[in-house]
Design a protein around this motif. Sequence first.
Motif, PDB file in Angstrom:
ATOM      1  N   LEU A 209       0.814  -1.213   0.000  1.00  0.00           N
ATOM      2  CA  LEU A 209       0.000   0.000   0.000  1.00  0.00           C
ATOM      3  C   LEU A 209       0.853   1.271   0.000  1.00  0.00           C
ATOM      4  O   LEU A 209       0.774   2.099   0.914  1.00  0.00           O
ATOM      5  CB  LEU A 209      -0.949   0.005   1.220  1.00  0.00           C
ATOM      6  N   SER A 239      -3.541   6.559  -8.552  1.00  0.00           N
ATOM      7  CA  SER A 239      -4.213   5.850  -7.450  1.00  0.00           C
ATOM      8  C   SER A 239      -5.203   4.815  -7.969  1.00  0.00           C
ATOM      9  O   SER A 239      -5.408   3.766  -7.340  1.00  0.00           O
ATOM     10  CB  SER A 239      -4.927   6.853  -6.541  1.00  0.00           C
ATOM     11  N   ALA A 240      -5.825   5.080  -9.122  1.00  0.00           N
ATOM     12  CA  ALA A 240      -6.762   4.114  -9.704  1.00  0.00           C
ATOM     13  C   ALA A 240      -6.013   2.869 -10.162  1.00  0.00           C
ATOM     14  O   ALA A 240      -6.507   1.742 -10.037  1.00  0.00           O
ATOM     15  CB  ALA A 240      -7.508   4.748 -10.875  1.00  0.00           C
ATOM     16  N   ARG A 243      -5.189   0.878  -7.033  1.00  0.00           N
ATOM     17  CA  ARG A 243      -6.401   0.227  -6.524  1.00  0.00           C
ATOM     18  C   ARG A 243      -6.724  -1.038  -7.314  1.00  0.00           C
ATOM     19  O   ARG A 243      -7.073  -2.076  -6.748  1.00  0.00           O
ATOM     20  CB  ARG A 243      -7.568   1.216  -6.590  1.00  0.00           C
ATOM     21  N   GLU A 244      -6.569  -0.972  -8.636  1.00  0.00           N
ATOM     22  CA  GLU A 244      -6.815  -2.139  -9.484  1.00  0.00           C
ATOM     23  C   GLU A 244      -5.823  -3.263  -9.190  1.00  0.00           C
ATOM     24  O   GLU A 244      -6.208  -4.440  -9.129  1.00  0.00           O
ATOM     25  CB  GLU A 244      -6.721  -1.733 -10.959  1.00  0.00           C
ATOM     26  N   ARG A 246      -4.311  -3.899  -6.371  1.00  0.00           N
ATOM     27  CA  ARG A 246      -4.641  -4.509  -5.076  1.00  0.00           C
ATOM     28  C   ARG A 246      -5.821  -5.465  -5.220  1.00  0.00           C
ATOM     29  O   ARG A 246      -5.802  -6.583  -4.678  1.00  0.00           O
ATOM     30  CB  ARG A 246      -4.954  -3.419  -4.053  1.00  0.00           C
ATOM     31  N   TYR A 272      -6.359  -3.985   3.052  1.00  0.00           N
ATOM     32  CA  TYR A 272      -7.753  -3.631   3.325  1.00  0.00           C
ATOM     33  C   TYR A 272      -8.061  -3.810   4.804  1.00  0.00           C
ATOM     34  O   TYR A 272      -7.851  -4.888   5.376  1.00  0.00           O
ATOM     35  CB  TYR A 272      -8.701  -4.482   2.482  1.00  0.00           C
ATOM     36  N   SER A 281     -16.214  -3.095  -3.118  1.00  0.00           N
ATOM     37  CA  SER A 281     -15.323  -2.813  -4.250  1.00  0.00           C
ATOM     38  C   SER A 281     -15.086  -4.064  -5.082  1.00  0.00           C
ATOM     39  O   SER A 281     -15.052  -4.018  -6.319  1.00  0.00           O
ATOM     40  CB  SER A 281     -13.979  -2.268  -3.740  1.00  0.00           C
TER      41      SER A 281
END
Length: 299
Positions: A209, A239-240, A243-244, A246, A272, A281
Amino acid sequence: MPYDVAPIGRHIAPASTMHSAKIGAITATRFAYGIPVHIKDWDQDAGNAFVATTIGGTARHWVDREQAVETPVGSSFVVDCSRTDYWVDFDPDHLQFNLTIPHELLERTALDWFGFNPGDALWQAKVGLGGAESSWLGLMDYVARSIAEAPERLTQGPLARHLEQTICVRLLNEWALRAGLDLNDPCHRLAPRTVRAAEQFMIEHAAELPTMADVARAVGTSVRTLSAAFKSFRGYPPSAFLREQRLQGARRVLSAAPFGASVSAIAAAWGYINMGEFARSYRLRFGERPSDTLRRGTA
């Protein structure tokens, strides 16, 4: 590309036929099982995309556990089995003309023709294409006739390379159109080194992260400059992308988890803390709950 196939019904015996031919690195196959079947668990490690064209009967291709696309005669369906799961049901009268295409060939073609790798925005999209009187069906007819007339010229050499390239370029255009991706959008032109390096850093460190400051520092730029580069060349913020990665990482682990593994432990390993937010999500991204993926992986 190994997969699992089972008859739909009891006390029925298959009457299967299969003919295959090579078009460069592409394998073209005409086959039928002669009975209704359900096919699942396509081997992702084989590294192939699959284009199924129905020339007899009908097929039902599952986009997720609840949605399916039916392909009557003349219609096709494309899925990259190296990047996503896939299930299909064939009725008893089915007859298929299918293409098995190495994922790396599609990536290379995308880079050569459009200047970028479309990524999972395309590779994970499962879509129907073609149809009666479509140009895609016309191409499949041309491919089949070429195989019938000169199969030995399609395994290698100039004609094989030309037809292989024609198939891949046409497929990428048709696939992207139905996936809502514009391959000619300027934001997709070849990204600068900082963007590609940042993506690689986030792929390798997604579970840790990292902050956007960590990412920018790792590639020798500022957060502001990195964000502007992603907006210009990718159309979304860094950041997108993180996020993908992760979510994809958590999905890979859930899919391969041993018996007794827990969703909460796997989610926590990917950064998370709020399990409710993770579940929302995950379902929004993949169309199923994390527990569904875990249950299927440990079954």
